[in-house]
Design an enzyme around this catalytic site. Sequence first.
Site, PDB file in Angstrom:
ATOM      1  N   LYS A  43      16.375 -17.369   4.750  1.00 28.26           N
ATOM      2  CA  LYS A  43      15.028 -17.390   4.180  1.00 28.26           C
ATOM      3  C   LYS A  43      15.100 -18.285   2.848  1.00 28.26           C
ATOM      4  O   LYS A  43      15.799 -18.918   2.419  1.00 28.26           O
ATOM      5  CB  LYS A  43      15.007 -15.925   3.656  1.00 28.26           C
ATOM      6  N   ASP A  97      18.935  -8.403   0.028  1.00 24.08           N
ATOM      7  CA  ASP A  97      18.201  -8.965   0.944  1.00 24.08           C
ATOM      8  C   ASP A  97      18.177  -8.764   2.503  1.00 24.08           C
ATOM      9  O   ASP A  97      17.503  -9.234   3.310  1.00 24.08           O
ATOM     10  CB  ASP A  97      18.671 -10.639   1.001  1.00 24.08           C
TER      11      ASP A  97
END
Length: 291
Positions: free
Chosen positions: A13, A139
Amino acid sequence: MNDSRLMVKAPAKINLTLDVLAKRPDGYHEIEMVMTTIDLADRLTIETLEEDRIVLDCSVCYLPLDERNHVYQAAKLIKERFGIKKGVRVYIDKHIPIAAGLAGGSSDAAATIRGLNRLWNLEMSIEEMAELGSLIGSDVSFCVYGGTALARGRGEKIQPLPAPPPCWVILAKPPIGVSTGEVYGALQVGSLTEGCKSEQMIKEIQEGDFYGICRALGNHLESVTLQMHPQVLMIKDRMQRFGADGVLMSGSGPTVFALVERESRMQRIYNGLRGFCKEVHAVRMIGENNS
């Protein structure tokens, strides 16, 4: 492939925004961040074992393969939560740089949760998988969803967003690791002068405005890491000089990414960085979620 073994993709990401709002009583920071997945991924092969144990193997030698690894933690958590007495072997084909601000470990954990949910027919919803992931790292919940999303709280509250317009993402990581804890520890929350960007970023994504997205990029941790590691600033300056449409450090760094619309310009920036920085990748933005 047989039903006791499957392969799962674990994409990296990037943070399009990272706004730090306040220090929380639990020691974490209250944050809002817009993240999106890119086409740089680890690949996990997950296989059921008859013996009740967790076995990790990896294509690189520098990754811990015990309780310190997020994949191990995810498998252990699922086995405990569902009372599963079977074991599991996970092979991690590693492509995402570690300690890079790209959520490689978190994405591997999320892929393990999604993979074991399918392999062992656990029938968890995406919300249940994300909740489980939040027990491992900030995350992991986002990585369970994938795609593009606003993450709030300490990163565990996820609001999916539309995919941004497709573009090239050039990543450059200097040969250093950055401790997320150290960066947050050095951040003076009260003295943040730059405004929060997440609200503006959501608007630009919803309107599909690529150049608006480039203007709305922002990361409150960037100034801290740039001060600690001048190499990161040099990479950022170089990307801007080479003509990137938007440039930002991802997460707590040290990876810097450039967003580029035109392939010819992407090639020029990629080639220019290769002579200066060993670890450079040119990939596409994925933006779509896993569900």
